[in-house]
Design an enzyme around this catalytic site. Structure first.
Site, mmCIF file in Angstrom:
data_model
loop_
_atom_site.group_PDB
_atom_site.id
_atom_site.type_symbol
_atom_site.label_atom_id
_atom_site.label_comp_id
_atom_site.label_asym_id
_atom_site.label_seq_id
_atom_site.Cartn_x
_atom_site.Cartn_y
_atom_site.Cartn_z
ATOM 1 N N HIS A 1 0.868 -1.190 0.000
ATOM 2 C CA HIS A 1 0.000 0.000 0.000
ATOM 3 C C HIS A 1 0.898 1.230 0.000
ATOM 4 C CE1 HIS A 1 -3.787 2.101 1.883
ATOM 5 N NE2 HIS A 1 -3.090 2.932 1.116
ATOM 6 N N HIS B 1 1.317 4.808 -2.489
ATOM 7 C CA HIS B 1 0.938 5.623 -3.654
ATOM 8 C C HIS B 1 2.197 6.268 -4.215
ATOM 9 C CE1 HIS B 1 -3.419 5.480 -2.571
ATOM 10 N NE2 HIS B 1 -2.898 5.287 -1.370
ATOM 11 N N HIS C 1 -9.617 1.195 -1.097
ATOM 12 C CA HIS C 1 -9.532 1.851 0.205
ATOM 13 C C HIS C 1 -10.935 1.812 0.813
ATOM 14 C CE1 HIS C 1 -5.754 3.343 -1.303
ATOM 15 N NE2 HIS C 1 -5.545 4.131 -0.271
ATOM 16 N N GLU D 1 -11.184 3.652 6.228
ATOM 17 C CA GLU D 1 -10.091 4.524 6.705
ATOM 18 C C GLU D 1 -10.758 5.646 7.499
ATOM 19 O OE1 GLU D 1 -8.107 6.695 3.576
ATOM 20 O OE2 GLU D 1 -6.434 7.307 4.855
ATOM 21 N N ASP E 1 1.777 4.020 2.815
ATOM 22 C CA ASP E 1 0.735 4.857 2.191
ATOM 23 C C ASP E 1 1.345 5.977 1.336
ATOM 24 O OD1 ASP E 1 -1.878 5.447 1.553
ATOM 25 O OD2 ASP E 1 -2.405 6.319 3.482
ATOM 26 N N ASP E 2 1.732 7.074 1.991
ATOM 27 C CA ASP E 2 2.307 8.232 1.290
ATOM 28 C C ASP E 2 3.527 8.694 2.088
ATOM 29 O OD1 ASP E 2 0.022 8.810 -0.741
ATOM 30 O OD2 ASP E 2 -0.996 8.607 1.194
HETATM 31 N N1 ADE Z 1 -4.583 8.546 -1.808
HETATM 32 C C1 ADE Z 1 -3.349 8.643 -1.306
HETATM 33 N N2 ADE Z 1 -3.347 8.371 -0.005
HETATM 34 C C2 ADE Z 1 -4.623 8.076 0.339
HETATM 35 C C3 ADE Z 1 -5.273 7.703 1.527
HETATM 36 N N3 ADE Z 1 -4.609 7.569 2.682
HETATM 37 N N4 ADE Z 1 -6.595 7.502 1.487
HETATM 38 C C4 ADE Z 1 -7.274 7.639 0.357
HETATM 39 N N5 ADE Z 1 -6.711 7.985 -0.789
HETATM 40 C C5 ADE Z 1 -5.401 8.197 -0.801
HETATM 41 ZN ZN ZN Z 2 -3.679 4.789 0.466
#
Ligand code: ADE
Ligand code: ZN
Length: 337
Positions: free
Chosen positions: A17, A19, A197, A200, A278-279
């Site tokens: 996971h 991006h 997703h 969350e 994630d990011d």
């Molecule tokens: N796109 C990038 N990070 C995300 C996240 N945590 N939740 C939903 N979309 C995303």
């Molecule tokens: Zn994500």
């Protein structure tokens, strides 16, 4: 013997996971802006980083969607992809499944070919030079219409052979999985693996919808599933994996801090939980930061962290033979340390 955190850092692992656009570090943003003659709305790398203070998912998404404005040429997408893997190598990531959101680029009039040519050339070089395998997951933006998702699916057709699966990302509240039922049905027909997703910021019922309406085989995040005991029991029984991103959840205020995160409870309840970044550039942590952060805050044991790494292979889109090979190497690692 090395301490447990050193062993966690050194163990082979997969990341499921992440991006690609969320791995754009502030330094690379400024370097690409200079290369492409893009004026940055921030005076410095430090000023940009200071803006990474989020109150919820949308406050992050606003910056994340703006951040990609420096990506214009195939080489920019190459450099972005390479930079993530060079960093992942340090964390002993041996396989990664990446999200890529073409709609965020075509909306800026960047051709699909620019995006895919740069990313795919990098993935080939990464496998050859760094020995890390990968899969690409094309993620649809849930604030866009389903028709826009269909246009994205059609426009990406020349690269479908290189796209392992499709996913759903972006603003969860107000955009339930149901909105994309027809699109995911079409993706099923075309043989894509499917993830989404869910749970969350959105409720546990979105996780149920993602499973029952979209037919996904993996849930990204899914932490709010815990609010529905029947769903937790279902996830434990079916072993549908959750790709949990603990530091992301703290930065986006889903949990107050790592000590209050539910990843240990979900793991101990028998769910197929994995830990991911994630990011990473926006949330300030790569996969080992997430694993070690949780290990310390939640007092995870050697068996917990072994299981998290094992799950990362089990939950991947690798072949059964490749999964077995990675798990053997993981077992060898833990018996040798
Ligand atoms: N796109 C990038 N990070 C995300 C996240 N945590 N939740 C939903 N979309 C995303
Ligand atoms: Zn994500």
């Amino acid at each position: 013997m090395a301490d447990l955190d050193t062993l966690v850092a050194g163990m082979p692992k997969a990341e499921l996971h992440m991006h690609l656009e969320g791995s754009l570090e502030a330094e690379l943003t400024f370097a690409l802006a200079a290369r492409n003659g893009v004026t940055m709305p921030y005076a410095s790398v430090e000023a940009l980083r200071r803006a990474y203070a989020f109150t919820n998912l949308q406050s992050f998404l606003d910056l994340y969607y703006a951040g990609v404005n420096v990506l214009l040429q195939p080489q920019d997408f190459y450099d972005l992809t390479w930079a993530y893997f060079a960093r992942a190598k340090q964390d002993n990531v041996v396989h990664a499944e990446l999200f890529l959101g073409p709609q965020g680029h075509t909306a800026r009039n960047i051709p699909m070919a620019t995006v895919f040519d740069g990313v795919l050339r990098a993935l080939d070089d990464v496998e050859q030079k760094l020995g890390i395998t990968s899969r690409l997951i094309m993620v649809f933006q849930r604030h866009q219409t389903e028709d826009d998702g269909f246009r994205c699916l059609e426009a990406s057709a020349p690269w479908h052979k290189r796209i392992a699966g499709v996913g759903l990302g972006g603003a969860e509240i107000g955009h339930p999985p149901q909105k994309f039922a027809r699109l995911f049905a079409e993706c099923t027909k075309r043989g894509f693996r499917k993830v989404a997703h869910a749970g969350e910021e959105g409720p546990a019922e979105f996780v149920v919808e993602a499973l029952d309406v979209l037919g996904v085989e993996r849930i990204d995040h899914g932490v709010r599933a815990e609010e529905d005991p029947a769903l937790v029991a279902r996830l434990a029984k079916s072993l549908v994996p959750l790709t949990v991103c603990p530091i992301s959840n703290v930065k986006l205020k889903v949990f107050p801090d790592l000590a209050h995160h539910n990843v240990k409870r979900l793991l101990r309840a028998g769910l197929c939980v994995t830990i991911n970044s994630d990011d990473p550039s926006y949330f300030g942590g790569y996969v080992n930061d997430n694993l070690i952060g949780c290990r310390r805050a939640l007092d995870l044991t050697r068996d917990d962290v072994y299981r998290l790494a094992r799950n990362s292979f089990v939950a991947s889109f690798l072949s059964d033979a490749d999964k077995a090979r990675h798990i053997r190497q993981l077992d060898d690692y833990w018996t040798s340390v």
